[in-house]
Design a protein around this motif. Structure first.
Motif, PDB file in Angstrom:
ATOM      1  N   PRO A   8      64.086  13.148  10.677  1.00 15.75           N
ATOM      2  CA  PRO A   8      63.784  11.091   9.464  1.00 15.75           C
ATOM      3  C   PRO A   8      65.262  11.583   8.272  1.00 15.75           C
ATOM      4  CG  PRO A   8      62.194  12.411   8.947  1.00 15.75           C
ATOM      5  CD  PRO A   8      62.979  13.650  10.435  1.00 15.75           C
ATOM      6  N   THR A   9      65.556  10.682   8.371  1.00 20.12           N
ATOM      7  CA  THR A   9      66.767  10.401   7.021  1.00 20.12           C
ATOM      8  C   THR A   9      66.945   9.188   5.715  1.00 20.12           C
ATOM      9  OG1 THR A   9      68.172  10.014   8.232  1.00 20.12           O
ATOM     10  CG2 THR A   9      68.944  12.389   7.311  1.00 20.12           C
ATOM     11  N   PHE A  10      66.233   9.590   4.598  1.00 27.01           N
ATOM     12  CA  PHE A  10      67.159   8.188   3.490  1.00 27.01           C
ATOM     13  C   PHE A  10      68.078   8.955   2.660  1.00 27.01           C
ATOM     14  CE2 PHE A  10      66.019   5.850   0.199  1.00 27.01           C
ATOM     15  CZ  PHE A  10      66.678   4.386   0.370  1.00 27.01           C
ATOM     16  N   GLU A  12      70.373  10.765   2.024  1.00 25.40           N
ATOM     17  CA  GLU A  12      70.395  12.333   2.605  1.00 25.40           C
ATOM     18  C   GLU A  12      71.707  12.647   2.794  1.00 25.40           C
ATOM     19  OE1 GLU A  12      68.483  14.693   1.847  1.00 25.40           O
ATOM     20  OE2 GLU A  12      66.235  13.182   2.072  1.00 25.40           O
ATOM     21  N   ALA A  37      67.022   9.890  11.857  1.00 25.60           N
ATOM     22  CA  ALA A  37      66.097   8.202  12.242  1.00 25.60           C
ATOM     23  C   ALA A  37      66.184   8.201  10.598  1.00 25.60           C
ATOM     24  CB  ALA A  37      63.975   9.082  12.814  1.00 25.60           C
ATOM     25  N   ASP A  39      67.102   5.976   7.593  1.00 23.82           N
ATOM     26  CA  ASP A  39      67.133   4.197   6.856  1.00 23.82           C
ATOM     27  C   ASP A  39      68.063   4.540   6.114  1.00 23.82           C
ATOM     28  OD1 ASP A  39      64.861   3.130   8.931  1.00 23.82           O
ATOM     29  OD2 ASP A  39      63.453   4.310   6.988  1.00 23.82           O
ATOM     30  N   ARG A  67      61.957   0.548   6.686  1.00 21.91           N
ATOM     31  CA  ARG A  67      61.633   1.770   5.645  1.00 21.91           C
ATOM     32  C   ARG A  67      60.643   2.813   5.832  1.00 21.91           C
ATOM     33  NH1 ARG A  67      62.859   3.261   0.322  1.00 21.91           N
ATOM     34  NH2 ARG A  67      62.098   5.899   0.871  1.00 21.91           N
ATOM     35  N   GLY A  68      60.407   4.101   6.136  1.00 21.16           N
ATOM     36  CA  GLY A  68      59.642   4.327   6.260  1.00 21.16           C
ATOM     37  C   GLY A  68      59.851   5.667   7.122  1.00 21.16           C
ATOM     38  N   LEU A  69      59.730   6.588   6.890  1.00 21.09           N
ATOM     39  CA  LEU A  69      59.554   8.116   7.656  1.00 21.09           C
ATOM     40  C   LEU A  69      58.812   7.855   9.389  1.00 21.09           C
ATOM     41  CD1 LEU A  69      59.067  12.179   5.916  1.00 21.09           C
ATOM     42  CD2 LEU A  69      58.864  11.072   8.302  1.00 21.09           C
ATOM     43  N   GLY A  90      65.184  16.483   6.989  1.00 25.90           N
ATOM     44  CA  GLY A  90      66.475  16.374   6.563  1.00 25.90           C
ATOM     45  C   GLY A  90      66.760  17.047   5.122  1.00 25.90           C
ATOM     46  N   PHE A 200      57.564  26.101   2.523  1.00 23.87           N
ATOM     47  CA  PHE A 200      58.514  25.754   2.383  1.00 23.87           C
ATOM     48  C   PHE A 200      58.662  25.846   0.683  1.00 23.87           C
ATOM     49  CE2 PHE A 200      57.472  20.531   0.422  1.00 23.87           C
ATOM     50  CZ  PHE A 200      58.568  19.891   1.665  1.00 23.87           C
ATOM     51  N   ARG A 203      64.037  21.957  -2.438  1.00 24.05           N
ATOM     52  CA  ARG A 203      64.718  21.034  -1.955  1.00 24.05           C
ATOM     53  C   ARG A 203      65.822  21.303  -2.409  1.00 24.05           C
ATOM     54  NH1 ARG A 203      66.299  15.658  -0.693  1.00 24.05           N
ATOM     55  NH2 ARG A 203      64.237  14.685   0.329  1.00 24.05           N
ATOM     56  N   SER A 208      63.693  13.969  -3.713  1.00 22.19           N
ATOM     57  CA  SER A 208      62.965  13.457  -3.736  1.00 22.19           C
ATOM     58  C   SER A 208      62.884  11.855  -3.374  1.00 22.19           C
ATOM     59  CB  SER A 208      62.009  14.695  -4.228  1.00 22.19           C
ATOM     60  OG  SER A 208      60.329  13.260  -3.994  1.00 22.19           O
ATOM     61  N   LYS A 209      61.471  11.405  -2.235  1.00 22.61           N
ATOM     62  CA  LYS A 209      61.474   9.950  -1.870  1.00 22.61           C
ATOM     63  C   LYS A 209      59.887   9.919  -1.977  1.00 22.61           C
ATOM     64  CE  LYS A 209      66.028  10.285  -0.336  1.00 22.61           C
ATOM     65  NZ  LYS A 209      66.680  11.714  -0.128  1.00 22.61           N
TER      66      LYS A 209
HETATM   67  N1  LIG Z   1      64.187   7.310   8.184  1.00 18.93           N
HETATM   68  C1  LIG Z   1      63.462   7.560   7.120  1.00 18.93           C
HETATM   69  N2  LIG Z   1      63.581   8.986   6.357  1.00 18.93           N
HETATM   70  C2  LIG Z   1      62.812   8.551   4.989  1.00 18.93           C
HETATM   71  C3  LIG Z   1      62.081   7.828   4.697  1.00 18.93           C
HETATM   72  N3  LIG Z   1      61.838   9.061   2.660  1.00 18.93           N
HETATM   73  C4  LIG Z   1      62.060  10.213   3.264  1.00 18.93           C
HETATM   74  N4  LIG Z   1      62.477   9.810   4.338  1.00 18.93           N
HETATM   75  C5  LIG Z   1      62.420  11.590   5.092  1.00 18.93           C
HETATM   76  O1  LIG Z   1      62.026  12.055   5.086  1.00 18.93           O
HETATM   77  C6  LIG Z   1      62.252  13.872   4.817  1.00 18.93           C
HETATM   78  C7  LIG Z   1      61.255  14.374   3.909  1.00 18.93           C
HETATM   79  O2  LIG Z   1      61.316  12.610   2.298  1.00 18.93           O
HETATM   80  P1  LIG Z   1      60.935  14.283   1.215  1.00 18.93           P
HETATM   81  O3  LIG Z   1      61.188  12.898   0.012  1.00 18.93           O
HETATM   82  O4  LIG Z   1      61.738  14.498   1.226  1.00 18.93           O
HETATM   83  O5  LIG Z   1      59.723  14.349   1.142  1.00 18.93           O
HETATM   84  P2  LIG Z   1      58.743  15.024   0.657  1.00 18.93           P
HETATM   85  O6  LIG Z   1      59.791  17.053   1.302  1.00 18.93           O
HETATM   86  O7  LIG Z   1      57.611  15.429   0.756  1.00 18.93           O
HETATM   87  O8  LIG Z   1      59.509  15.343  -1.041  1.00 18.93           O
HETATM   88  P3  LIG Z   1      60.638  16.919  -1.291  1.00 18.93           P
HETATM   89  O9  LIG Z   1      59.125  18.208  -1.418  1.00 18.93           O
HETATM   90  O10 LIG Z   1      60.430  15.972  -3.179  1.00 18.93           O
HETATM   91  O11 LIG Z   1      61.483  16.404  -1.409  1.00 18.93           O
HETATM   92  C8  LIG Z   1      63.436  13.439   4.176  1.00 18.93           C
HETATM   93  O12 LIG Z   1      64.188  14.332   5.293  1.00 18.93           O
HETATM   94  C9  LIG Z   1      63.662  12.907   4.029  1.00 18.93           C
HETATM   95  O13 LIG Z   1      64.824  11.764   3.833  1.00 18.93           O
HETATM   96  C10 LIG Z   1      62.061   6.893   5.089  1.00 18.93           C
HETATM   97  O14 LIG Z   1      61.313   5.903   4.796  1.00 18.93           O
HETATM   98  N5  LIG Z   1      62.934   6.758   6.159  1.00 18.93           N
END
Ligand SMILES: Nc1nc2c(ncn2[C@@H]2O[C@H](COP(=O)(O)OP(=O)(O)OP(=O)(O)O)[C@@H](O)[C@H]2O)c(=O)[nH]1
Ligand SMILES: [Mg+2]
Length: 227
Positions: A8-10, A12, A37, A39, A67-69, A90, A200, A203, A208-209
């Motif tokens: 999943p990528t948003f 990146e 995947a 967005d 939108r949404g992982l 990603g 873990f 980043r 972060s999202k």
């Molecule tokens: N397709 C898609 N991917 C998403 C979305 N939100 C986040 N991602 C991806 O999902 C993965 C995890 O999101 P992160 O923002 O890294 O969440 P996290 O790891 O809990 O937070 P950090 O530790 O701050 O990075 C990353 O590869 C994001 O690009 C989304 O709405 N759609």
């Protein structure tokens, strides 16, 4: 095709190249594909397409409105071709060089392998700040209390895991937000789960999202899975 890796990528952009290279190094000699995947609203999809031109193992399911992982991963499943599915972030917070260890643990009779931050040998220091670490522990506890099937693993909120496609074949996955593993544990046909510890780390690039919106989405998902 033996292994499909769904990413999943948003937004990146800076992480696509390093991720594809790291997966390639880890799975050298294996028959795999990477399905992004995506967005994104930045140049990420262009970069993925470009990489795909020279490396046919790299493909993409791109949504322009979604939108949404978790739903991104669900929608990429029919696009992926292998029986064994790997889900990995990603942003390189999930070390691609651990994929072979996860695959090795997915032996006969094992439905799912979870890379866990919460077992001996694993850690969650990549969660930025003590408040996020505390929130992560609280959300895990909430899952354990409310959804008994989440107890199949020490880290039901991990985003790094392997499963057999058969697990989700008959499942109606309707996730909200981030927690795709939780959705599969509750709605999928998951029997045996093996956990493998992982660290873990923070980043390195892009932003972060995760945020308050995702905390709210999580509560909605818990409620929906419970009723
Ligand atoms: N397709 C898609 N991917 C998403 C979305 N939100 C986040 N991602 C991806 O999902 C993965 C995890 O999101 P992160 O923002 O890294 O969440 P996290 O790891 O809990 O937070 P950090 O530790 O701050 O990075 C990353 O590869 C994001 O690009 C989304 O709405 N759609
Ligand atoms: Mg991250």
């Amino acid at each position: 095709m033996d292994i499909s890796i769904i990413v999943p990528t948003f937004n990146e952009a800076a992480n696509v190249g390093p991720l594809v290279a790291a997966v390639g190094a880890a799975l050298d000699g294996s028959d795999y594909e990477i399905v992004f995947a995506d967005d994104s609203t930045d140049s990420t999809p262009d970069i993925i397409r470009k990489v795909g031109e020279t490396d046919p193992r790299v493909r993409m399911h791109h949504r322009t409105r979604g939108r949404g992982l978790a739903t991104a991963v669900v929608e990429a499943l029919p696009v992926a071709r292998a029986e064994i599915i790997v889900v990995i972030d990603g942003d390189l917070q999930h070390p691609p060089d651990m994929i072979p260890a996860l695959l090795a643990a997915a032996s006969e009779g094992v439905d799912m392998v979870v890379a866990s931050r919460y077992m001996p040998g694993g850690w969650d220091s990549g969660l930025s700040g003590p408040h996020r670490r505390l929130a992560s522990k609280a959300t895990r506890l909430a899952a354990y209390l409310i959804l008994p099937r989440s107890r199949l693993t020490t880290d039901p909120l991990s985003g790094f895991f392997v499963f057999r496609r058969a697990v989700v074949e008959a499942a109606a996955l309707r996730p909200i937000g981030y927690k795709i593993l939780l959705e599969i544990l509750v709605r999928g046909r998951v029997g045996k789960v093996v956990d493998v510890p992982f660290g873990f780390e923070p980043r390195q690039a892009e932003q972060s999202k995760a945020g308050l919106r995702e905390a709210f989405n999580y509560l909605r998902q818990l409620w929906r899975l419970r009723v």
